[in-house]
Design a protein around this motif. Structure first.
Motif, PDB file in Angstrom:
ATOM      1  N   TRP A 287      41.029  35.193   6.300  1.00  0.00           N
ATOM      2  CA  TRP A 287      42.366  35.802   6.220  1.00  0.00           C
ATOM      3  C   TRP A 287      42.329  37.324   6.159  1.00  0.00           C
ATOM      4  CZ3 TRP A 287      46.154  32.531   7.167  1.00  0.00           C
ATOM      5  CH2 TRP A 287      45.991  31.180   6.882  1.00  0.00           C
ATOM      6  N   ILE A 288      41.176  37.925   5.949  1.00  0.00           N
ATOM      7  CA  ILE A 288      41.098  39.391   5.806  1.00  0.00           C
ATOM      8  C   ILE A 288      41.562  40.081   7.084  1.00  0.00           C
ATOM      9  CG2 ILE A 288      39.557  41.339   5.439  1.00  0.00           C
ATOM     10  CD1 ILE A 288      37.848  39.548   3.667  1.00  0.00           C
ATOM     11  N   ALA A 289      40.971  39.710   8.201  1.00  0.00           N
ATOM     12  CA  ALA A 289      41.348  40.328   9.481  1.00  0.00           C
ATOM     13  C   ALA A 289      42.800  40.009   9.832  1.00  0.00           C
ATOM     14  CB  ALA A 289      40.417  39.839  10.589  1.00  0.00           C
ATOM     15  N   ALA A 290      43.270  38.804   9.452  1.00  0.00           N
ATOM     16  CA  ALA A 290      44.642  38.412   9.760  1.00  0.00           C
ATOM     17  C   ALA A 290      45.646  39.369   9.121  1.00  0.00           C
ATOM     18  CB  ALA A 290      44.892  36.977   9.296  1.00  0.00           C
ATOM     19  N   PHE A 291      45.423  39.663   7.828  1.00  0.00           N
ATOM     20  CA  PHE A 291      46.364  40.552   7.138  1.00  0.00           C
ATOM     21  C   PHE A 291      46.309  41.975   7.680  1.00  0.00           C
ATOM     22  CE2 PHE A 291      46.524  37.173   3.956  1.00  0.00           C
ATOM     23  CZ  PHE A 291      47.849  37.215   3.568  1.00  0.00           C
ATOM     24  N   VAL A 292      45.130  42.464   7.975  1.00  0.00           N
ATOM     25  CA  VAL A 292      44.997  43.853   8.444  1.00  0.00           C
ATOM     26  C   VAL A 292      45.596  44.010   9.836  1.00  0.00           C
ATOM     27  CG1 VAL A 292      43.372  45.682   9.042  1.00  0.00           C
ATOM     28  CG2 VAL A 292      42.974  44.262   7.006  1.00  0.00           C
ATOM     29  N   LEU A 293      45.291  43.097  10.747  1.00  0.00           N
ATOM     30  CA  LEU A 293      45.783  43.223  12.122  1.00  0.00           C
ATOM     31  C   LEU A 293      47.296  43.058  12.228  1.00  0.00           C
ATOM     32  CD1 LEU A 293      43.065  41.301  14.186  1.00  0.00           C
ATOM     33  CD2 LEU A 293      43.407  43.765  13.994  1.00  0.00           C
ATOM     34  N   SER A 294      47.900  42.342  11.282  1.00  0.00           N
ATOM     35  CA  SER A 294      49.342  42.106  11.359  1.00  0.00           C
ATOM     36  C   SER A 294      50.162  43.374  11.178  1.00  0.00           C
ATOM     37  CB  SER A 294      49.757  41.077  10.298  1.00  0.00           C
ATOM     38  OG  SER A 294      49.571  41.591   8.989  1.00  0.00           O
ATOM     39  N   VAL A 295      49.532  44.435  10.689  1.00  0.00           N
ATOM     40  CA  VAL A 295      50.257  45.694  10.450  1.00  0.00           C
ATOM     41  C   VAL A 295      50.579  46.425  11.745  1.00  0.00           C
ATOM     42  CG1 VAL A 295      50.088  47.979   9.381  1.00  0.00           C
ATOM     43  CG2 VAL A 295      49.291  45.956   8.147  1.00  0.00           C
ATOM     44  N   PHE A 296      49.700  46.367  12.732  1.00  0.00           N
ATOM     45  CA  PHE A 296      49.806  47.244  13.901  1.00  0.00           C
ATOM     46  C   PHE A 296      51.100  47.061  14.706  1.00  0.00           C
ATOM     47  CE2 PHE A 296      45.288  47.155  12.920  1.00  0.00           C
ATOM     48  CZ  PHE A 296      44.985  48.514  12.951  1.00  0.00           C
ATOM     49  N   PRO A 297      51.610  45.854  14.933  1.00  0.00           N
ATOM     50  CA  PRO A 297      52.876  45.740  15.674  1.00  0.00           C
ATOM     51  C   PRO A 297      54.072  46.344  14.942  1.00  0.00           C
ATOM     52  CG  PRO A 297      51.688  43.658  15.718  1.00  0.00           C
ATOM     53  CD  PRO A 297      51.020  44.522  14.701  1.00  0.00           C
ATOM     54  N   LEU A 298      53.934  46.543  13.623  1.00  0.00           N
ATOM     55  CA  LEU A 298      55.056  47.077  12.853  1.00  0.00           C
ATOM     56  C   LEU A 298      55.255  48.568  13.069  1.00  0.00           C
ATOM     57  CD1 LEU A 298      54.403  45.238   9.460  1.00  0.00           C
ATOM     58  CD2 LEU A 298      55.890  44.534  11.346  1.00  0.00           C
ATOM     59  N   VAL A 299      54.246  49.233  13.603  1.00  0.00           N
ATOM     60  CA  VAL A 299      54.353  50.684  13.788  1.00  0.00           C
ATOM     61  C   VAL A 299      55.524  51.028  14.698  1.00  0.00           C
ATOM     62  CG1 VAL A 299      53.176  52.767  14.574  1.00  0.00           C
ATOM     63  CG2 VAL A 299      51.877  50.965  13.392  1.00  0.00           C
ATOM     64  N   ASP A 300      55.629  50.321  15.828  1.00  0.00           N
ATOM     65  CA  ASP A 300      56.719  50.599  16.765  1.00  0.00           C
ATOM     66  C   ASP A 300      58.085  50.328  16.146  1.00  0.00           C
ATOM     67  OD1 ASP A 300      54.959  51.353  18.722  1.00  0.00           O
ATOM     68  OD2 ASP A 300      54.855  49.357  19.635  1.00  0.00           O
ATOM     69  N   ALA A 301      58.155  49.259  15.336  1.00  0.00           N
ATOM     70  CA  ALA A 301      59.443  48.890  14.751  1.00  0.00           C
ATOM     71  C   ALA A 301      59.927  49.923  13.750  1.00  0.00           C
ATOM     72  CB  ALA A 301      59.338  47.524  14.086  1.00  0.00           C
ATOM     73  N   MET A 302      59.020  50.513  13.020  1.00  0.00           N
ATOM     74  CA  MET A 302      59.406  51.394  11.917  1.00  0.00           C
ATOM     75  C   MET A 302      59.345  52.871  12.260  1.00  0.00           C
ATOM     76  SD  MET A 302      57.742  49.308   8.726  1.00  0.00           S
ATOM     77  CE  MET A 302      58.225  47.601   8.396  1.00  0.00           C
TER      78      MET A 302
END
Length: 590
Positions: A287-302
């Protein structure tokens, strides 16, 4: 910040343009926000699932079924993201187009209702700026500010709740860090960059007005030999806007870079937190990589929230300006029609002034004009001749007194106005279409034969017959294809088709030479011999065509009578008439 919030709330306190449509289309708005949220949720979930799948697959599962579910979810989220994105774009633009349609209708009704007042209070460039920018700004308020901001806040809420489920203190940490991106950074953008954006818009709007005036007076600039001054006058605001935009781009770069740094810190924090929380056994480390990678798509949204919010000052100015327009619908129940043919125009005890406490334009003015009569209205500039016409047409409302047709107030006849009044002014507008189409605007049901008959009556048929395209000749924008006298005759033909009983002539010959003026006046009074004519003029050339003459001065009629009576009994009239005739004779001799 308190002042900013107070100003924001004050903008919408009595708003009739933005908030009502949030309620009117609330279901479509909710769908748009849901689809936008699902778009970024699927993007983040795709990366989350992909991170887990990569980690899980790297451990060489002894059975393919161990990673089958993550594989299916990867496909589902991979398809879901563009699908939701496409649906969100369609829905949001459907929302905006519906609102813009309502906006344009509402703006048109306001402009049509107070067309004269708007033209008095705004220059041409200002009107163009209002029509071109304000609706566009309100449209962008939704697309670039409201939708991205609300979606970013919803995503923040989902993330904080999700992480708080595993660790409440880490959820609060993420709330703090994401709050920097979706709250603090946007406010910083408004405070530091909003004023610069507002200043740029002000310069741009002033440039529109200045450019319009300069282009309209281009001939005078050329005659005066001031081409260099003309060029510099236009380049100065352009350079000022360019300098502001350069500062804006520099600020945006540093702001976006700061947001990227914050997300880098968030990724690092997630890596550290998950390395402690998800390393209790070998299986949970996936789950470590799962949590870290999930952040990147949020950059465009925010990241887009800050830019959208920074444009609020421009949107606010537009919202205030359109809310200042009077959009109260006309009372259709108060309207009527003349049940009998026009008999008399009666003005009784008319008082009017433009502002409370201002100079009185009219003070107890009285006038009676019977059907078929021809009246010439003269007077110095600024005495209220054009104002009187606007009161007669119903564009202005008197402070007291009445304007009536057949004893019916003109305010109750506005729906029938086109059937009652024909107007020929100084610069009748001709559209960039054919002669036939321009003239037919007086009566859309007129046949080709009727249009040609009207053109023949105003003595344009010989000219049109010489044109290569004849009656299908395009007059060009504003009638540039024809001379001033020819444009007036085209407009006169349009009035003939309109066939209104009352014709208002608002100095239609003011820009014509004396010979053309005399010919046009002869034509006008010949073809309109059976109409009631109110003619505003600044001199006495052609005054023998009318039945009575009125001199307007100091809010009253100073002289009144037939041309022959005034010539015999009013020395002032005789002197002015002789001067006009002498001028005309001198011009004819030349």
């Amino acid at each position: 910040l308190c002042d900013l919030m107070k100003d924001f709330l004050a903008t919408f306190k009595n708003d009739t343009w933005v908030m009502p449509y949030l309620r009117k289309y609330k279901k479509l708005l909710a769908l748009t926000l849901f689809l936008g949220l699902m778009t970024f949720f699927c993007g983040s979930a795709l990366m989350f699932n992909s991170g887990y799948l990569i980690s899980k697959a790297a451990r060489h599962p002894y059975n393919i079924l161990m990673i089958y579910v993550p594989i299916v979810l990867t496909r589902a989220f991979g398809i879901g993201r563009p699908a939701f994105r496409y649906a969100e774009r369609i829905t949001s633009h459907n929302w905006v187009l519906r609102i813009v349609s309502d906006f344009r209708k509402k703006l048109y009704q306001s402009v049509a209702k107070h067309a004269v007042a708007i033209r008095q209070n705004f220059q041409t460039g200002d009107v163009l700026s209002i029509l071109a920018d304000d609706i566009d700004h309100i449209e962008n308020l939704y697309l670039r500010t409201v939708f991205p901001t609300v979606i970013a806040w919803l995503m923040t809420l989902v993330i904080v709740i999700g992480l708080g489920y595993f660790s409440w203190w880490f959820g609060l940490l993420m709330l703090l860090m994401l709050g920097l991106v979706v709250v603090i950074m946007p406010l910083w953008s408004v405070l530091l960059n909003g004023a610069r954006e507002s200043r740029s818009r002000q310069i741009q709007q002033g440039f529109y007005t200045q450019l319009t005036d300069s282009v309209m007076g281009l001939g005078d600039w050329l005659i005066a030999g001031r081409q260099t001054d003309f060029y510099e006058r236009q380049t100065q605001p352009i350079e000022a806007i360019a300098a502001l935009r350069k500062q804006d781009h520099r600020f945006q770069w540093w702001r976006d870079f700061t947001i990227q740094i914050i997300f880098g810190v968030i990724c690092l924090a997630l890596l550290i937190w998950s390395s402690f929380y998800w390393t209790t056994n070998a299986a949970s480390s996936n789950w470590i990589a799962a949590f870290v990678l999930s952040v990147f798509p949020l950059v465009d949204a925010m990241q887009s929230v800050s830019q959208g919010v920074s444009e609020w000052p421009s949107y606010q100015r537009s919202i205030k300006r359109v809310n200042a327009l009077d959009t109260t619908p006309e009372d259709e129940h108060d309207q009527t029609v003349l049940t009998e043919p026009f008999q008399v125009l009666r003005i009784a005890d008319l008082d009017f002034k433009y502002a409370e406490g201002g100079h009185a334009i009219f003070d107890g003015l009285n006038l009676t004009l019977k059907a078929g009569e021809k009246l010439a209205l003269l007077g110095p500039s600024g005495t209220g001749k054009s104002t009187l016409l606007k009161l007669i047409l119903g564009d202005l409302t008197p402070d007291s007194g009445t304007v009536q047709l057949n004893d019916v107030p003109i305010t109750r006849l506005q729906n029938e106005r086109a059937q009652l009044f024909g107007v020929l002014d100084q610069q009748p507008y001709l559209f960039n279409t054919t002669i036939m189409n321009n003239v037919r605007m007086g009566n859309l049901q007129a046949t080709d034969e009727q249009v040609k008959a009207a053109l023949a009556a105003v003595e344009l048929a010989p000219l049109i017959d010489t044109l290569p395209d004849g009656y299908e000749t395009v007059v060009e924008e504003g009638g540039a294809r024809f001379s001033g006298g020819e444009r007036q005759r085209l407009a006169l033909a349009r009035i003939l088709l309109q066939d209104a009983p009352i014709i208002i002539l608002d100095e239609p010959t003011v820009s014509l030479d004396p010979i053309t003026e005399a010919h046009l006046l002869t034509t006008v009074f010949r073809v309109l011999h059976d109409k009631t004519i109110l003619w505003v003029t600044h001199h006495l050339a052609g005054v023998n065509h009318v039945d009575q003459v009125r001199f307007l001065e100091d809010g009253q009629f100073d002289m009144a009578g037939t041309p022959s009576e005034l010539y015999a009994n009013a020395p002032r009239f005789k002197r002015l008439y002789d001067l006009d005739q002498g001028r005309d004779d001198a011009n004819n001799d030349r």
